[in-house]
Design a protein around this motif. Structure first.
Motif, PDB file in Angstrom:
ATOM      1  N   UNK A 249       8.747  -3.894   5.517  1.00  0.00           N
ATOM      2  CA  UNK A 249       8.189  -4.545   4.326  1.00  0.00           C
ATOM      3  C   UNK A 249       6.667  -4.495   4.356  1.00  0.00           C
ATOM      4  N   UNK A 250       6.106  -4.090   3.232  1.00  0.00           N
ATOM      5  CA  UNK A 250       4.660  -3.975   3.097  1.00  0.00           C
ATOM      6  C   UNK A 250       4.196  -4.819   1.925  1.00  0.00           C
ATOM      7  N   UNK A 251       3.136  -5.588   2.124  1.00  0.00           N
ATOM      8  CA  UNK A 251       2.527  -6.386   1.069  1.00  0.00           C
ATOM      9  C   UNK A 251       1.178  -5.781   0.708  1.00  0.00           C
ATOM     10  N   UNK A 252       1.011  -5.458  -0.565  1.00  0.00           N
ATOM     11  CA  UNK A 252      -0.295  -5.074  -1.076  1.00  0.00           C
ATOM     12  C   UNK A 252      -0.850  -6.319  -1.769  1.00  0.00           C
ATOM     13  N   UNK A 253      -1.907  -6.884  -1.212  1.00  0.00           N
ATOM     14  CA  UNK A 253      -2.418  -8.165  -1.701  1.00  0.00           C
ATOM     15  C   UNK A 253      -3.838  -8.002  -2.230  1.00  0.00           C
ATOM     16  N   UNK A 254      -4.350  -9.088  -2.811  1.00  0.00           N
ATOM     17  CA  UNK A 254      -5.702  -9.100  -3.360  1.00  0.00           C
ATOM     18  C   UNK A 254      -5.872  -8.023  -4.428  1.00  0.00           C
ATOM     19  N   UNK A 255      -4.933  -8.017  -5.382  1.00  0.00           N
ATOM     20  CA  UNK A 255      -5.010  -7.079  -6.493  1.00  0.00           C
ATOM     21  C   UNK A 255      -4.967  -7.850  -7.814  1.00  0.00           C
ATOM     22  N   UNK A 256      -5.476  -7.231  -8.843  1.00  0.00           N
ATOM     23  CA  UNK A 256      -5.330  -7.722 -10.210  1.00  0.00           C
ATOM     24  C   UNK A 256      -4.251  -6.867 -10.847  1.00  0.00           C
ATOM     25  N   UNK A 257      -2.999  -7.269 -10.651  1.00  0.00           N
ATOM     26  CA  UNK A 257      -1.871  -6.441 -11.038  1.00  0.00           C
ATOM     27  C   UNK A 257      -1.480  -6.582 -12.497  1.00  0.00           C
ATOM     28  N   UNK A 258      -1.117  -5.460 -13.108  1.00  0.00           N
ATOM     29  CA  UNK A 258      -0.703  -5.409 -14.510  1.00  0.00           C
ATOM     30  C   UNK A 258       0.526  -4.522 -14.614  1.00  0.00           C
ATOM     31  N   UNK A 259       1.544  -4.988 -15.304  1.00  0.00           N
ATOM     32  CA  UNK A 259       2.709  -4.155 -15.561  1.00  0.00           C
ATOM     33  C   UNK A 259       3.379  -4.608 -16.845  1.00  0.00           C
ATOM     34  N   UNK A 260       4.371  -3.856 -17.265  1.00  0.00           N
ATOM     35  CA  UNK A 260       5.240  -4.259 -18.366  1.00  0.00           C
ATOM     36  C   UNK A 260       6.442  -4.941 -17.721  1.00  0.00           C
ATOM     37  N   UNK A 261       6.680  -6.191 -18.072  1.00  0.00           N
ATOM     38  CA  UNK A 261       7.760  -6.958 -17.455  1.00  0.00           C
ATOM     39  C   UNK A 261       9.125  -6.589 -18.002  1.00  0.00           C
ATOM     40  N   UNK A 262      10.141  -7.247 -17.453  1.00  0.00           N
ATOM     41  CA  UNK A 262      11.510  -6.980 -17.891  1.00  0.00           C
ATOM     42  C   UNK A 262      11.721  -7.341 -19.355  1.00  0.00           C
TER      43      UNK A 262
END
Length: 554
Positions: free
Chosen positions: A26-39
């Motif tokens: 398991x890998x965590x990418x942290x400290x991001x300003x994440x943007x996506x299209x949700x479900x």
């Protein structure tokens, strides 16, 4: 074509070895300003993402939540913006690669400029038996006509020269190429094609439109398997540098498919390819009784077929309901009859392949919409009918897109490249359904955005900028061309991610950064939901990940 930011990255950016090992555990990418299209189809923001050793997302960390504690590896996003890997809903993968390895005329601004570049390329490559290339555009040159064989002969007369127009719907030959193909004054234009003749004569002038290209293509030496492998590797480098992690490959040949399979078998296929066969024979040969399964951890599938109904506006091959305003004697070159179109669509749909029909002119779009309306009752279920380009539609036909949830697979950069030509070809009174992105959405249709690379650069950020502004790289025209057809930033991002995946039956596998889908993402320096169109065009990509594997890093 690599985005202009690539030069700035220079030595600081490495296209990592395509055979690198995937991340473990398991890998965590942290400290991001994440943007996506949700479900739910709406924009969703987050600050961290977790993926497992299969490269699938297991969790999103929202603002205010504590970071997961049972994590094996951590990657600091350094406050950068995280976006889903961009999906190009219509391009030509091998064309991108070969375009980078052969003569590129796409940046030439005049006939003289092109001839100088052709002469230089021939001098630099004395061992090549043919000079092959693409990208010329007589409209961009302000030539007012097609170029001629004699003009090519003046710079290269010792071997054949064969150069595809920017849209791929016409090609330019020198005399040696026509001699090799046996084309003479007695040669007949094939159905769906046209040999351009010298004025007042039957002598071929040197340009072959649409189906007539096959006369010379038949004698062009085919690339070797190792050439194809190199072209695929180059295409992946170019697409990753542009932030494109997946694409719909329109017109896959058996040789293309075998190239993808070789790369998949040896672990060098890193991008995701939604393949559409070039013809019924290829579709049946590869898929047999139906679409192939997803291969190589969701990196390759053939699920449909690309059909050509007409040509392009630039070569006046697009079929129109009324004659061309700048050439009243023609309405374009239909490549299929209405009966042929229905037969081919039926043949594909019978075995659950997805037809994707190229239609540019309003007559072609009307024909394919009518065919879908007729076939939809016979072929029930989740069909996701696609029209590729859908550039010029009769406004009266637009509601049919919504009636059947038809996917308009469109390329925003075509609008800026073609707007002046479209005005000339159609006149001012026939533009009501031109590049009608918002109108398609308003009637209930769906958009999937792409580039048609190598016709246009595989530059999705420039595509987003155009989609929200209807202006080119210079900000022209002021206020946007037919600005009522812009889309929102969210709609543009969706068309280059979640809806592009949906258009290729890849939804639930990749296209969104949500649990259960593949960890395909970018780390960039700005938020496209907030930046101006000009700033979006200059987005700097610092990292690209596909399936939890880093493939580009600064």
């Amino acid at each position: 074509m690599i985005r202009k930011f690539t030069a700035a990255l220079g030595a600081a950016t490495a296209i990592l070895a395509l055979s690198a090992s995937p991340a473990a555990a398991d890998t965590l990418v942290y400290n991001v300003d994440g943007i996506t299209i949700g479900e739910d189809g709406e924009l969703k923001r987050f600050v961290g993402l977790v993926f497992d050793d299969e490269g699938k997302i297991t969790d999103l960390v929202e603002r205010g939540e504590e970071r997961p504690s049972d994590i094996d590896f951590g990657v600091d996003g350094e406050g950068r913006v995280m976006l889903p890997g961009l999906i190009d809903a219509h391009l030509h993968v091998m064309g991108v690669g070969f375009g980078a390895l052969t003569l590129d005329l796409s940046q030439t601004t005049s006939l003289e400029d092109a001839l100088e570049r052709i002469a230089e390329f021939a001098a630099e490559n004395p061992g090549r038996p043919w000079i092959l290339g693409r990208g010329w555009n007589q409209e961009k040159w302000g030539l007012g006509r097609f170029p001629t064989a004699e003009e090519l002969d003046a710079v290269v007369s010792d071997r054949p020269v064969w150069l595809s127009r920017v849209d791929g719907h016409a090609s330019w030959a020198n005399t040696k190429a026509m001699e090799a193909a046996g084309v003479t004054a007695t040669s007949q234009s094939p159905s769906g094609g046209r040999i351009i003749r010298k004025s007042g004569s039957q002598e071929p002038a040197g340009v072959f439109v649409d189906a007539a290209e096959s006369l010379v293509n038949a004698v062009v030496p085919p690339p070797r398997p190792e050439d194809r492998d190199l072209a695929l590797r180059k295409a992946q480098e170019i697409l990753f540098a542009n932030g494109v992690t997946a694409a719909a490959d329109m017109g896959t040949s058996i040789e293309d498919w075998q190239t993808y399979r070789r790369a998949g078998d040896n672990g060098t296929l890193k991008m995701r390819i939604m393949s559409y066969a070039r013809d019924i024979e290829t579709m049946s040969l590869i898929g047999g009784p139906g679409p192939t399964p997803w291969l190589y951890d969701d990196r390759l599938r053939m699920g449909g077929i690309k059909l050509y109904l007409d040509g392009a506006l630039g070569s006046r091959g697009a079929t129109l309901k009324e004659p061309y305003a700048d050439e009243p004697g023609t309405r374009g070159l239909p490549l299929l009859s209405q009966a042929q179109l229905r037969n081919l669509m039926s043949r594909a749909a019978l075995d659950n392949f997805q037809p994707a029909v190229h239609a540019i002119g309003d007559a072609a779009n009307s024909d394919v919409l009518a065919a879908i309306e007729e076939l939809n009752s016979s072929y029930t279920g989740d069909r996701r009918w696609r029209i590729e380009h859908a550039q010029i539609a009769d406004p009266a036909d637009l509601p049919t897109f919504g009636k059947f949830g038809i996917i308009a697979s469109m390329q925003p950069l075509h609008q800026t490249s073609d707007r002046l030509m479209a005005e000339a070809r159609l006149g001012p009174d026939r533009l009501g359904g031109a590049y009608a992105w918002r109108s398609v959405l308003n009637v209930g249709g769906r958009l999937a955005f792409g580039s048609d690379a190598p016709v246009e650069p595989a530059d999705a950020f420039a595509g987003i900028a155009v989609a929200i502004s209807r202006t080119d790289a210079n900000g022209e025209p002021f206020g946007g061309w037919r600005a009522q057809e812009t889309v929102s930033r969210e709609q543009a991002l969706r068309a280059f991610t979640a809806d592009a995946a949906y258009a290729g039956f890849a939804d639930g596998r990749f296209g969104r950064l949500i649990p259960g889908e593949r960890a395909d993402f970018l780390l960039v320096d700005r938020d496209p939901m907030l930046a101006s169109p000009a700033d979006i065009r200059t987005t700097q990509i610092s990292e690209v990940w596909v399936g939890g594997e880093q493939v580009v890093a600064r």
